[in-house]
Scaffold this motif. Structure first.
Motif, PDB file in Angstrom:
ATOM      1  N   GLY B  64      46.825  39.426  36.455  1.00 51.70           N
ATOM      2  CA  GLY B  64      48.168  38.968  36.790  1.00 51.70           C
ATOM      3  C   GLY B  64      48.203  37.824  37.786  1.00 51.70           C
ATOM      4  N   VAL B  65      47.153  37.703  38.608  1.00 47.91           N
ATOM      5  CA  VAL B  65      47.176  36.711  39.684  1.00 47.91           C
ATOM      6  C   VAL B  65      46.159  35.607  39.410  1.00 47.91           C
ATOM      7  CG1 VAL B  65      47.909  38.462  41.345  1.00 47.91           C
ATOM      8  CG2 VAL B  65      45.471  37.896  41.132  1.00 47.91           C
ATOM      9  N   LYS B  66      46.203  34.580  40.240  1.00 46.93           N
ATOM     10  CA  LYS B  66      45.260  33.460  40.129  1.00 46.93           C
ATOM     11  C   LYS B  66      44.278  33.512  41.309  1.00 46.93           C
ATOM     12  CE  LYS B  66      49.182  30.773  38.431  1.00 46.93           C
ATOM     13  NZ  LYS B  66      50.250  29.867  38.901  1.00 46.93           N
ATOM     14  N   ASP B  67      43.289  32.617  41.260  1.00 46.31           N
ATOM     15  CA  ASP B  67      42.283  32.600  42.336  1.00 46.31           C
ATOM     16  C   ASP B  67      42.933  32.392  43.711  1.00 46.31           C
ATOM     17  OD1 ASP B  67      40.514  32.908  40.339  1.00 46.31           O
ATOM     18  OD2 ASP B  67      39.410  31.041  40.680  1.00 46.31           O
ATOM     19  N   GLY B  68      43.931  31.529  43.765  1.00 47.76           N
ATOM     20  CA  GLY B  68      44.506  31.196  45.070  1.00 47.76           C
ATOM     21  C   GLY B  68      45.775  31.960  45.408  1.00 47.76           C
ATOM     22  N   THR B  69      46.076  33.005  44.676  1.00 44.43           N
ATOM     23  CA  THR B  69      47.335  33.719  44.906  1.00 44.43           C
ATOM     24  C   THR B  69      47.387  34.335  46.305  1.00 44.43           C
ATOM     25  OG1 THR B  69      47.620  34.215  42.564  1.00 44.43           O
ATOM     26  CG2 THR B  69      48.800  35.625  44.121  1.00 44.43           C
ATOM     27  N   LYS B  70      48.516  34.118  46.985  1.00 43.38           N
ATOM     28  CA  LYS B  70      48.747  34.742  48.285  1.00 43.38           C
ATOM     29  C   LYS B  70      49.729  35.898  48.103  1.00 43.38           C
ATOM     30  CE  LYS B  70      46.223  31.626  50.281  1.00 43.38           C
ATOM     31  NZ  LYS B  70      44.815  31.963  50.561  1.00 43.38           N
ATOM     32  N   LEU B 699      26.780  47.918  34.925  1.00 47.35           N
ATOM     33  CA  LEU B 699      28.025  48.701  34.958  1.00 47.35           C
ATOM     34  C   LEU B 699      28.929  48.395  33.764  1.00 47.35           C
ATOM     35  CD1 LEU B 699      28.888  48.383  38.772  1.00 47.35           C
ATOM     36  CD2 LEU B 699      28.085  50.437  37.576  1.00 47.35           C
ATOM     37  N   GLY B 700      28.582  47.371  33.011  1.00 47.77           N
ATOM     38  CA  GLY B 700      29.390  47.016  31.853  1.00 47.77           C
ATOM     39  C   GLY B 700      30.660  46.274  32.205  1.00 47.77           C
ATOM     40  N   ILE B 701      30.665  45.630  33.361  1.00 46.39           N
ATOM     41  CA  ILE B 701      31.839  44.835  33.739  1.00 46.39           C
ATOM     42  C   ILE B 701      31.440  43.368  33.921  1.00 46.39           C
ATOM     43  CG2 ILE B 701      33.176  46.716  34.745  1.00 46.39           C
ATOM     44  CD1 ILE B 701      32.236  45.720  37.534  1.00 46.39           C
ATOM     45  N   ASP B 702      30.462  42.948  33.138  1.00 44.16           N
ATOM     46  CA  ASP B 702      30.012  41.550  33.232  1.00 44.16           C
ATOM     47  C   ASP B 702      30.878  40.661  32.347  1.00 44.16           C
ATOM     48  OD1 ASP B 702      28.906  43.020  31.128  1.00 44.16           O
ATOM     49  OD2 ASP B 702      27.202  41.662  30.895  1.00 44.16           O
ATOM     50  N   TYR B 703      32.187  40.786  32.528  1.00 42.68           N
ATOM     51  CA  TYR B 703      33.108  39.895  31.841  1.00 42.68           C
ATOM     52  C   TYR B 703      32.872  38.470  32.375  1.00 42.68           C
ATOM     53  CZ  TYR B 703      35.385  44.390  30.941  1.00 42.68           C
ATOM     54  OH  TYR B 703      35.642  45.679  30.578  1.00 42.68           O
ATOM     55  N   PRO B 704      33.009  37.481  31.511  1.00 37.37           N
ATOM     56  CA  PRO B 704      32.682  36.101  31.952  1.00 37.37           C
ATOM     57  C   PRO B 704      33.423  35.702  33.226  1.00 37.37           C
ATOM     58  CG  PRO B 704      32.988  36.153  29.579  1.00 37.37           C
ATOM     59  CD  PRO B 704      33.352  37.523  30.079  1.00 37.37           C
ATOM     60  N   GLU B 705      34.720  36.045  33.325  1.00 31.84           N
ATOM     61  CA  GLU B 705      35.482  35.603  34.501  1.00 31.84           C
ATOM     62  C   GLU B 705      35.054  36.359  35.763  1.00 31.84           C
ATOM     63  OE1 GLU B 705      36.624  37.269  31.896  1.00 31.84           O
ATOM     64  OE2 GLU B 705      38.315  38.585  32.360  1.00 31.84           O
ATOM     65  N   VAL B 706      34.467  37.526  35.593  1.00 35.69           N
ATOM     66  CA  VAL B 706      33.966  38.283  36.742  1.00 35.69           C
ATOM     67  C   VAL B 706      32.618  37.721  37.193  1.00 35.69           C
ATOM     68  CG1 VAL B 706      33.241  40.567  37.552  1.00 35.69           C
ATOM     69  CG2 VAL B 706      35.231  40.360  36.021  1.00 35.69           C
ATOM     70  N   VAL B 707      31.747  37.480  36.245  1.00 30.88           N
ATOM     71  CA  VAL B 707      30.428  36.932  36.564  1.00 30.88           C
ATOM     72  C   VAL B 707      30.565  35.540  37.183  1.00 30.88           C
ATOM     73  CG1 VAL B 707      28.226  36.177  35.584  1.00 30.88           C
ATOM     74  CG2 VAL B 707      29.297  38.299  34.774  1.00 30.88           C
TER      75      VAL B 707
END
Lengths: 66, 714
Positions: B64-70, B699-707
């Protein structure tokens, strides 16, 4: 002198009971395991069981959560 | 009052799904700014990887949020979910809701849990989670009508109250068709204090049939109430279905009934002779913490006080109304959610009113009481009531007030800077006035409401405070105020607070007795193992919708003879059985830890994504590790001198107090760094606190945006 939980030194006296020791240490939490030189002391025997000099006393508090 | 005074902004019809093995199969998205209301499917990947509750919260928030979300950006969200086991009535403590958002105090993800009826009712109304985004122009209410199959966004009139205890009655008038209907309603609200401070809490209601009135439990930590009011949300309202024992449509109801009956018997047998939660709640801890030198007194300077008997569990047992079933969810026989009825309010805008005070619980008693040097039950009740109705976290308020009081006594603050208030330790009237200023949004209350981290900066920049002093005594980490335990003599618990994702809240790990009293964690590796297992085990409660208290606050004594008594494995087995009984998914003890690790590591990466979450951000204030001022040293001089001899082979007789304190500081700070090294290694993180790609893959959470996030820091 007796040792509590492999760390604390407590001066021993003749007739020291487990309950008296717990009271002196202010160990008021109800879930505890007490062993003296490796032997388990039952909860209902704290008043009667005496602690020998140079005893290795363990008082394990079973609390891992606030 | 009639519903015609509300203005409907948007509506969304839906078919209420049949709950299948604890899941509704969809989550609800509401944008209070645009009026968009949609359903999102719960995928098998979500259920397998993130389970529910906090796991669903984080996954939805991540997208829901972006990298810079405050925290105050419209795309920040308030997400609430219970979990697949939430709403179980056969096992005590199975109705929790977990809320999450980007925190105004920490600028990273905060999660906070509460009892009450909202989470289970939401699920039974057809939604595994609610995700609220956007910012409304005027105050709104989100209404989820399960029986009617409608989600509605209403604009409320300007005279709609904000403070929770008044707003709750207004909501009942608006949304309950009759007396019976009140039991089907649950609200999430905040208060005027949430509007003017960064430490706003959420109140989760339950309609108390015996009292025929509303009660509230708080998701207090991290300022989610502030985010809520910033979005101009007055309330989330859900109308659920009459509660029955099979609303989760569990895979194996018989198994749940059997395990639940065993636990209910255990509670009935042992609680009366152990902690007496059913009559005293968590207030029993006050005297115990004092006995073990762990009760925070005067901003964590001391661990006990001669006046503690004035505020211990016996006092509250006499004050709580007895004989009522005080569970915060149906079927909870631990029933620790006590209240003081007919409290006649003494101060502030509701002076003279008779109200229900929910609690006080241990954290509130210690926070607004002993930690502020206040040992007067009336003042604790008054602050408990006002914090709740204003929507202010009692822990952040108490710890923040303790800090302000020490600053006052140290001369950093004076009446000119506090709008005339003499904020000495023990001055309950002054503390209450600050609280009312927070509700009104004026005076010193505005500065105080920023929280300790921002207060420190303000005091340095505007009042000339010594940076080292305020940083040493300001008991916050990551921007979140400490909860109410003294950690100076427990390195493991210093890590239990510091090496957390959200900040120093003890629901991740509470190892003081294992470490400080039992001496069961003598090495860094022992402490690191505990700081792996217990945070992961405790995280799991929040994935499933469970409360932690029935795990270890009432225990059959046979547990003493088990191989790992601290883990209370026969209760862990109960939870495993309930999970299997609800979901039909066979899991092992290792699976439980792995399920939590996925969510825990995702949260760590989330924090890194938001610009925090690295080693520097796991720092702790020195007061949590050792004595800052000579008064503290003198209070435990014999112990500290002995430690110098034993740990450092120094002769304290030949040293000044300042030299002794410096030696302690060097040693204790080095030990904390050593602990960090060991914990990161055990958790599979780099020396800078970053989960490795290999860990994420395992852990199986190596989604591209997470990695991608972690690669920037390798």
């Amino acid at each position: 002198m007796i040792t509590i939980n492999k760390r604390q030194q407590v001066t021993w006296y003749a007739g020291m009971t487990v309950q008296a020791l717990l009271d002196a240490l202010k160990y008021s939490y109800p879930h505890i395991i007490v062993t003296i030189n490796g032997d388990l002391v039952k909860h209902d025997a704290y008043e009667q069981t005496t602690v020998p000099d140079e005893a290795d006393v363990r008082v394990i508090h079973l609390i891992a959560g606030g | 009052m009639s519903k015609s005074t509300l203005k409907m902004l948007a509506a969304f019809g839906y078919e209420v799904p049949t709950i299948d093995r604890g899941y509704a199969g969809q989550t609800l998205y509401v944008n209070v700014g645009s009026g968009t209301i949609t359903a999102k499917p719960v995928t098998e990947d979500m259920k397998t990887k993130f389970i529910g509750g906090r796991g669903f919260d984080l996954w939805l928030l991540w997208h829901g949020v972006k990298d810079g979300t405050k925290w105050n950006d419209p795309e920040n969200e308030v997400v609430i979910s219970s979990g697949p086991c939430g709403g179980t009535t056969q096992y005590p403590g199975s109705g929790k809701s977990i809320a999450a958002a980007i925190s105004p105090l920490t600028d990273v993800v905060i999660d906070s849990n509460a009892g009450g009826h909202f989470g289970p009712y939401l699920k039974f109304a057809g939604w595994d989670a609610i995700e609220v985004q956007g910012k409304a122009e005027r105050d709104v209410v989100v209404y989820i009508n399960g029986p009617g199959g409608q989600v509605q966004l209403w604009e409320v009139p300007e005279d709609c109250p904000t403070d929770t205890h008044v707003l709750g009655h207004w909501l009942l008038e608006q949304f309950a068709d009759d007396e019976q209907d009140k039991q089907q309603l649950a609200f999430v609200t905040a208060g005027t204090g949430s509007e003017h401070t960064l430490m706003g809490c959420l109140n989760f209601s339950l309609y108390d049939r015996k009292r025929q009135d509303l009660r509230y439990k708080q998701a207090g930590r991290g300022g989610i109430g502030t985010v809520f009011r910033h979005k101009k949300i007055k309330a989330l309202v859900v109308k659920g279905f009459p509660v029955k024992g099979n609303l989760n449509h569990p895979a194996d109801l018989e198994r749940i009934v059997r395990v639940g009956a065993d636990m209910q018997r255990e509670v009935a047998t042992w609680d009366p002779v152990q902690n007496r939660m059913r009559s005293r709640g968590t207030s029993y801890l006050v005297q115990i913490m004092d006995d073990y030198d762990l009760l925070p007194v005067m901003n964590y300077k001391f661990g006990s006080h001669p006046e503690t008997p004035k505020i211990n569990g016996d006092i509250w047992e006499a004050r709580y109304t007895q004989g009522l079933p005080d569970g915060c969810w149906y079927g909870c026989t631990v029933a620790c959610a006590h209240a003081v009825d007919n409290w006649k309010v003494r101060t502030g805008p509701y002076k003279g009113s008779c109200v229900i005070v929910d609690g006080p619980e241990y954290e509130t008693i210690a926070g607004v009481g002993s930690n502020c040097g206040i040992f007067e039950p009336w003042a604790i009740l008054e602050m408990n009531f006002y914090c709740d109705t204003y929507g202010i976290d009692t822990i952040s308020f108490g710890t923040g007030m303790a800090f302000a009081m020490e600053c006052y006594e140290a001369g950093i603050l004076d009446p000119e800077k506090t709008c005339g208030l003499e904020l000495n330790f023990g001055n309950a009237e002054a503390a209450l006035e600050v609280l009312h200023q927070m509700g009104r949004g004026e005076g010193f209350g505005l500065i105080f409401g920023l929280g300790i981290r921002k207060m420190k900066t303000y005091f340095i920049e505007h009042f000339g405070a010594d940076p080292q002093f305020v940083n040493d005594i300001g008991m916050e980490a990551k921007g979140l105020e400490y909860s109410e335990y003294l950690t100076k003599e427990s390195l493991a618990q210093q890590g239990g607070y510091g090496l957390t994702n959200k900040g120093p809240q003890h629901d991740e790990a509470w190892l003081i007795f294992m470490d400080q009293v039992n001496n069961e964690l003598p090495t860094f590796e022992d402490k690191a193992e505990a700081l792996h297992y217990f945070p992961m085990w405790r995280t799991w409660f929040g994935l499933c919708g469970f409360c932690k208290l029935p795990w270890n606050d009432v225990v059959d004594p046979k547990n003493k003879l088990s191989s790992e008594p601290q883990k209370i494995m026969h209760h862990v087995e109960n939870y495993r059985q309930i999970f299997i009984g609800v979901t039909g998914q066979e899991i092992t003890y290792d699976d439980i830890i792995t399920q939590s690790e996925r969510v825990y590591n995702l949260q760590r990466v989330f924090n890194i994504r938001l610009g925090h979450g690295l080693r520097d951000h796991d720092a702790i204030p020195y007061r949590s590790a050792g004595p800052v001022i000579e008064e503290e040293y003198h209070s435990r001089e014999e112990r500290y001198d002995q430690q110098l001899r034993e740990w450092l082979n120094l002769d304290p007789a030949a040293m000044t107090v300042a030299e002794k304190m410096a030696a302690h500081r060097q040693y204790r700070e080095d030990r904390y760094e050593g602990l960090i090294d060991a914990v990161y290694k055990r958790r599979g993180w780099t020396n800078n606190g970053v989960p490795t790609p290999e860990k994420l893959q395992a852990l199986g959470i190596d989604y591209p945006e997470v990695v991608e996030v972690v690669k920037r820091h390798l």
